[in-house]
Design a protein around this motif. Structure first.
Motif, mmCIF file in Angstrom:
data_model
loop_
_atom_site.group_PDB
_atom_site.id
_atom_site.type_symbol
_atom_site.label_atom_id
_atom_site.label_comp_id
_atom_site.label_asym_id
_atom_site.label_seq_id
_atom_site.Cartn_x
_atom_site.Cartn_y
_atom_site.Cartn_z
ATOM 1 N N TYR A 48 -41.013 68.489 21.141
ATOM 2 C CA TYR A 48 -40.725 70.193 20.306
ATOM 3 C C TYR A 48 -41.476 71.022 21.780
ATOM 4 N N VAL A 50 -43.370 74.310 22.793
ATOM 5 C CA VAL A 50 -44.029 75.741 21.923
ATOM 6 C C VAL A 50 -43.957 76.479 23.042
ATOM 7 N N CYS A 57 -41.185 78.541 18.827
ATOM 8 C CA CYS A 57 -40.861 76.760 19.089
ATOM 9 C C CYS A 57 -39.669 76.253 19.268
ATOM 10 N N LEU A 72 -46.615 74.635 16.478
ATOM 11 C CA LEU A 72 -47.213 75.386 17.061
ATOM 12 C C LEU A 72 -48.717 75.520 16.797
#
Length: 127
Positions: A48, A50, A57, A72
């Motif tokens: 992912y 961020v 995100c 996050l």
């Protein structure tokens, strides 16, 4: 409104509970790799991205709800910053108090709408 005077956190209790749950669940499952100052990659079950500067995100959890996603939280904890600075303003105790500071009257059980003529609304004709 009176109950909010007892709250000592920055976030409302429900928002704080969600943040705590998301922080505790994947605590050791995230590897954080920083690309530059405000952007990092979180390796969990997937990768992912961020971006703290643009509040995004790649899981879209942060953008949709305004509350921090677990990716996050991992990035913020890695930087040793405060998670409450990244939550939406609407989840703060200050905004809660401001929202309910003015009195409002409840709606009556049944509304009298005598000015409206009840007609049947038909769908538009198909072509």
């Amino acid at each position: 409104m009176a109950m909010s005077l007892k709250w000592s956190n920055v976030l409302t209790p429900k928002a704080q509970k969600v943040i705590n749950m998301r922080r505790d669940k994947p605590r050791f499952l995230h590897a954080v790799t920083w690309a530059h100052d405000d952007m990092c990659e979180i390796n969990a079950d997937k990768k992912y991205v961020v971006n703290l500067a643009t509040h995004t995100c790649s899981c879209w959890g942060w953008q949709v709800s305004g509350l921090l996603c677990s990716h996050l939280i991992a990035a913020i904890d890695h930087r040793h910053e405060e998670v409450t600075e990244f939550c939406g303003f609407y989840f703060t105790v200050q905004m809660f108090c401001r929202t309910y500071s003015l009195p409002f009257n409840p709606m009556p059980e049944a509304l009298e709408l005598s000015m409206i003529v009840y007609t049947i609304v038909m769908p538009p004709t198909a072509r």
